[in-house]
Design an enzyme around this catalytic site. Structure first.
Site, PDB file in Angstrom:
ATOM      1  N   LYS A  25       1.981  -3.812   6.771  1.00 40.17           N
ATOM      2  CA  LYS A  25       2.407  -3.850   5.354  1.00 40.17           C
ATOM      3  C   LYS A  25       3.918  -3.685   5.257  1.00 40.17           C
ATOM      4  O   LYS A  25       4.603  -4.377   4.490  1.00 40.17           O
ATOM      5  CB  LYS A  25       1.710  -2.741   4.557  1.00 40.17           C
ATOM      6  N   SER A  66       0.837  -1.199   0.000  1.00 40.44           N
ATOM      7  CA  SER A  66       0.000   0.000   0.000  1.00 40.44           C
ATOM      8  C   SER A  66       0.870   1.246   0.000  1.00 40.44           C
ATOM      9  O   SER A  66       1.980   1.253   0.554  1.00 40.44           O
ATOM     10  CB  SER A  66      -0.855  -0.023   1.267  1.00 40.44           C
ATOM     11  N   TYR A  85      -1.944  -0.948  10.880  1.00 34.10           N
ATOM     12  CA  TYR A  85      -2.199  -1.498   9.539  1.00 34.10           C
ATOM     13  C   TYR A  85      -0.991  -1.237   8.638  1.00 34.10           C
ATOM     14  O   TYR A  85      -0.467  -2.154   7.994  1.00 34.10           O
ATOM     15  CB  TYR A  85      -3.472  -0.880   8.935  1.00 34.10           C
TER      16      TYR A  85
HETATM   17  P1  NAD Z   1     -11.090  -6.898   1.184  1.00 32.78           P
HETATM   18  O1  NAD Z   1     -11.320  -6.858   2.651  1.00 32.78           O
HETATM   19  O2  NAD Z   1     -12.240  -6.674   0.287  1.00 32.78           O
HETATM   20  O3  NAD Z   1     -10.402  -8.284   0.779  1.00 32.78           O
HETATM   21  C1  NAD Z   1      -9.560  -8.993   1.650  1.00 32.78           C
HETATM   22  C2  NAD Z   1     -10.058 -10.427   1.683  1.00 32.78           C
HETATM   23  O4  NAD Z   1      -9.230 -11.193   2.560  1.00 32.78           O
HETATM   24  C3  NAD Z   1     -11.489 -10.556   2.217  1.00 32.78           C
HETATM   25  O5  NAD Z   1     -12.242 -11.317   1.297  1.00 32.78           O
HETATM   26  C4  NAD Z   1     -11.330 -11.292   3.549  1.00 32.78           C
HETATM   27  O6  NAD Z   1     -12.450 -12.112   3.829  1.00 32.78           O
HETATM   28  C5  NAD Z   1     -10.055 -12.065   3.333  1.00 32.78           C
HETATM   29  N1  NAD Z   1      -9.292 -12.383   4.541  1.00 32.78           N
HETATM   30  C6  NAD Z   1      -8.899 -11.539   5.529  1.00 32.78           C
HETATM   31  N2  NAD Z   1      -8.176 -12.204   6.445  1.00 32.78           N
HETATM   32  C7  NAD Z   1      -8.088 -13.495   6.026  1.00 32.78           C
HETATM   33  C8  NAD Z   1      -7.474 -14.653   6.543  1.00 32.78           C
HETATM   34  N3  NAD Z   1      -6.806 -14.639   7.700  1.00 32.78           N
HETATM   35  N4  NAD Z   1      -7.594 -15.807   5.856  1.00 32.78           N
HETATM   36  C9  NAD Z   1      -8.286 -15.858   4.688  1.00 32.78           C
HETATM   37  N5  NAD Z   1      -8.886 -14.779   4.148  1.00 32.78           N
HETATM   38  C10 NAD Z   1      -8.788 -13.611   4.810  1.00 32.78           C
HETATM   39  O7  NAD Z   1      -9.926  -5.852   0.883  1.00 32.78           O
HETATM   40  P2  NAD Z   1      -9.379  -5.297  -0.513  1.00 32.78           P
HETATM   41  O8  NAD Z   1      -9.729  -3.856  -0.581  1.00 32.78           O
HETATM   42  O9  NAD Z   1      -9.754  -6.194  -1.604  1.00 32.78           O
HETATM   43  O10 NAD Z   1      -7.820  -5.369  -0.239  1.00 32.78           O
HETATM   44  C11 NAD Z   1      -7.035  -6.476  -0.641  1.00 32.78           C
HETATM   45  C12 NAD Z   1      -5.612  -6.265  -0.190  1.00 32.78           C
HETATM   46  O11 NAD Z   1      -5.118  -5.037  -0.717  1.00 32.78           O
HETATM   47  C13 NAD Z   1      -5.459  -6.154   1.335  1.00 32.78           C
HETATM   48  O12 NAD Z   1      -4.261  -6.795   1.702  1.00 32.78           O
HETATM   49  C14 NAD Z   1      -5.341  -4.667   1.567  1.00 32.78           C
HETATM   50  O13 NAD Z   1      -4.603  -4.359   2.728  1.00 32.78           O
HETATM   51  C15 NAD Z   1      -4.594  -4.223   0.320  1.00 32.78           C
HETATM   52  N6  NAD Z   1      -4.815  -2.810  -0.020  1.00 32.78           N
HETATM   53  C16 NAD Z   1      -6.106  -2.357  -0.140  1.00 32.78           C
HETATM   54  C17 NAD Z   1      -6.323  -1.024  -0.434  1.00 32.78           C
HETATM   55  C18 NAD Z   1      -7.722  -0.477  -0.512  1.00 32.78           C
HETATM   56  O14 NAD Z   1      -7.893   0.738  -0.360  1.00 32.78           O
HETATM   57  N7  NAD Z   1      -8.739  -1.281  -0.769  1.00 32.78           N
HETATM   58  C19 NAD Z   1      -5.234  -0.164  -0.616  1.00 32.78           C
HETATM   59  C20 NAD Z   1      -3.945  -0.665  -0.497  1.00 32.78           C
HETATM   60  C21 NAD Z   1      -3.750  -2.005  -0.195  1.00 32.78           C
HETATM   61  C1  WQD Z   2      -9.386   9.807   0.999  1.00 30.02           C
HETATM   62  C2  WQD Z   2      -9.608  11.293   1.285  1.00 30.02           C
HETATM   63  C3  WQD Z   2      -9.980  11.781   3.608  1.00 30.02           C
HETATM   64  C4  WQD Z   2     -13.809   9.739   4.010  1.00 30.02           C
HETATM   65  C5  WQD Z   2      -6.818   4.726   2.873  1.00 30.02           C
HETATM   66  C6  WQD Z   2      -5.740   4.061   3.687  1.00 30.02           C
HETATM   67  C7  WQD Z   2      -4.618   3.645   2.779  1.00 30.02           C
HETATM   68  C8  WQD Z   2      -5.129   2.793   1.624  1.00 30.02           C
HETATM   69  C9  WQD Z   2      -6.244   3.457   0.905  1.00 30.02           C
HETATM   70  C10 WQD Z   2      -5.047   0.506   2.302  1.00 30.02           C
HETATM   71  C11 WQD Z   2      -8.889  11.782   2.536  1.00 30.02           C
HETATM   72  C12 WQD Z   2     -11.204  12.123   2.783  1.00 30.02           C
HETATM   73  C13 WQD Z   2     -12.633  10.248   3.505  1.00 30.02           C
HETATM   74  C14 WQD Z   2     -14.850  10.650   4.373  1.00 30.02           C
HETATM   75  C15 WQD Z   2     -13.471  12.481   3.688  1.00 30.02           C
HETATM   76  N1  WQD Z   2      -5.683   1.560   2.098  1.00 30.02           N
HETATM   77  N2  WQD Z   2     -12.462  11.595   3.352  1.00 30.02           N
HETATM   78  N3  WQD Z   2     -14.626  11.978   4.189  1.00 30.02           N
HETATM   79  O1  WQD Z   2      -7.063   7.696   3.799  1.00 30.02           O
HETATM   80  O2  WQD Z   2      -6.240   8.185   1.438  1.00 30.02           O
HETATM   81  O3  WQD Z   2      -6.273   5.882   2.254  1.00 30.02           O
HETATM   82  O4  WQD Z   2      -7.266   3.833   1.841  1.00 30.02           O
HETATM   83  O5  WQD Z   2      -3.870   0.306   2.207  1.00 30.02           O
HETATM   84  O6  WQD Z   2      -3.716   2.945   3.576  1.00 30.02           O
HETATM   85  O7  WQD Z   2      -5.274   4.976   4.654  1.00 30.02           O
HETATM   86  O8  WQD Z   2      -8.408   6.959   1.752  1.00 30.02           O
HETATM   87  O9  WQD Z   2     -10.742   7.030   1.073  1.00 30.02           O
HETATM   88  O10 WQD Z   2     -10.191   7.023   3.542  1.00 30.02           O
HETATM   89  O11 WQD Z   2      -9.689   9.061   2.179  1.00 30.02           O
HETATM   90  O12 WQD Z   2     -13.308  13.707   3.547  1.00 30.02           O
HETATM   91  O13 WQD Z   2     -15.921  10.248   4.859  1.00 30.02           O
HETATM   92  O14 WQD Z   2     -11.012  11.488   1.543  1.00 30.02           O
HETATM   93  O15 WQD Z   2      -9.793  12.737   4.625  1.00 30.02           O
HETATM   94  O16 WQD Z   2      -8.457  13.100   2.292  1.00 30.02           O
HETATM   95  P1  WQD Z   2      -6.952   7.296   2.386  1.00 30.02           P
HETATM   96  P2  WQD Z   2      -9.833   7.442   2.168  1.00 30.02           P
END
Ligand code: NAD
Ligand code: WQD
Length: 337
Positions: free
Chosen positions: A152, A124, A148
């Protein structure tokens, strides 16, 4: 290739399964469904006309992993499974470290035992902590501001140590920026539990009438309109990035790190405007105090991914909002059940 997808029923995982199947790969998903529904996978099968194998199981259960690797010969693993809510991680750090670190360790041990040494890890942009400048490239210093993010960072370091000890591993760390949108069919998308933490699903639920108004966290940031700026990336573009990475791990051993972002920043109010345009619905909002831990501006330099694995984002903010709206308006309560 036969690819094991951990967390494949989730938001990014389901979109990646679809792209893999459409490209002719064989897919097995392991997911404990703690934050997802098997319905996403059924819909992926319906959309592609192809089937995948699903195992309901937890990465914390080593027996599940051993039996998976004993019964299939995987060519690679894409590791999405994990907990991802920043605020929750501050309240429940041990649960986050157990799930995201122990789960990953169990997976790596099982892979090692089975001789499967090819992994793509969902990292991330959060590993850049509070960067001093933008755009952020892959050489920027890393730090964590919450459990979190630290989980990562630690997994990235764990994988680096593994490569030092055994150079036959092939590892790709993909640092996602802000994934949004949905498949253009509107059949699969993001289905958060309860009130969304992230901006796009929150906006979508306001537009559909499930939530009254958006709180804009801070309007005094040093940005063009005072609200936070992020690099929003369409989830289908993101999913395609995994295919490019997979091809690359096959060709280039070692450890590689890529940002998956568009390189463009849009503010919170830009996104509100774009969503109103795409949906034809108003998105009322109020300005609220800054959210603790937020940074003002975050966007990627996506050049390395383009130069080395031939990937770049193709969809703009309009498509992100249009597809998020199609998913939200046609599935107002997410997946059934
Ligand atoms: P998500 O929660 O939709 O998907 C994660 C999946 O993992 C879920 O289906 C959950 O049931 C499963 N899971 C969690 N713990 C588990 C375990 N111990 N064993 C088996 N399954 C398990 O999330 P997502 O948005 O699809 O994110 C996927 C990956 O990408 C995550 O690692 C997340 O940290 C990373 N990521 C997400 C974002 C984002 O904003 N969505 C941003 C950066 C990184
Ligand atoms: C985006 C912008 C908020 C909600 C997060 C994780 C990051 C990654 C992606 C996993 C910011 C603003 C949000 C609301 C708002 N995930 N906001 N009102 O914080 O950039 O990233 O998701 O790895 O690690 O931190 O994403 O969508 O929460 O926020 O004004 O109700 O929207 O302040 O500026 P963020 P976000």
């Amino acid at each position: 290739m036969h690819v094991l997808i951990t967390g494949g029923a989730g938001y990014i995982g389901s979109h990646t399964c679809l792209e893999l199947l459409e490209s002719g790969h064989q897919v097995t998903v392991v997911d404990n469904l703690s934050n997802s529904s098997e319905e996403s996978l059924r819909r992926v099968e319906a959309l592609t006309g192809k089937s995948l194998a699903f195992v309901k199981g937890d990465l914390l259960d080593e027996a599940v992993l051993d039996s998976l690797f004993a019964s299939h010969r995987f060519d690679a693993v894409i590791h999405f499974a994990g907990l991802k809510a920043v605020g929750e991680s501050v309240e429940m750090p041990l649960a986050y470290y157990q799930n995201n670190l122990t789960g990953t360790l169990n997976l790596l041990h099982a892979m090692d035992r089975a001789g499967v040494k090819n992994i793509i890890f969902s990292s991330s942009a959060t590993v850049y902590g509070e960067p001093e400048t933008v755009p952020m490239d892959e050489s920027f210093p890393r730090s964590a501001t919450n459990p979190y993010g630290r989980s990562k960072l630690i997994v990235e370091e764990m994988l680096e140590d593994l490569l030092v000890a055994d150079s036959s591993w092939r590892v790709v760390l993909l640092r996602y920026f802000n994934p949004v949108g949905a498949h253009e069919s509107g059949r699969i998308g993001e289905d958060p539990n309860g009130i969304p933490n992230n901006l796009m699903p929150y906006i979508a639920q306001v537009a559909v009438g499930k939530l009254e108004r958006l709180s804009v966290f801070g309007s005094d940031y040093p940005t063009h309109d005072g609200t936070g700026v992020r690099d929003f990336i369409h989830v289908v573009d993101l999913a395609k990035g995994h295919l490019c990475a997979l091809k690359h791990t096959d060709e280039a051993p070692g450890l590689h790190v890529y940002n998956l972002g568009t390189g463009q920043g849009y503010s919170v109010l830009d996104m509100v405007g774009a969503f109103e345009e795409a949906s034809g619905r108003p998105v009322p909002y109020v300005v609220a105090p800054r959210r603790p831990g937020d940074i003002a501006v975050c966007y990627a330099s996506p050049d390395k991914a383009w130069n080395e694995i031939g990937w770049r984002a193709e969809k703009g903010v309009e498509a992100m909002c249009r597809d998020a709206w199609k998913w939200q308006s046609e599935n107002p309560d997410g997946y059934p059940g």
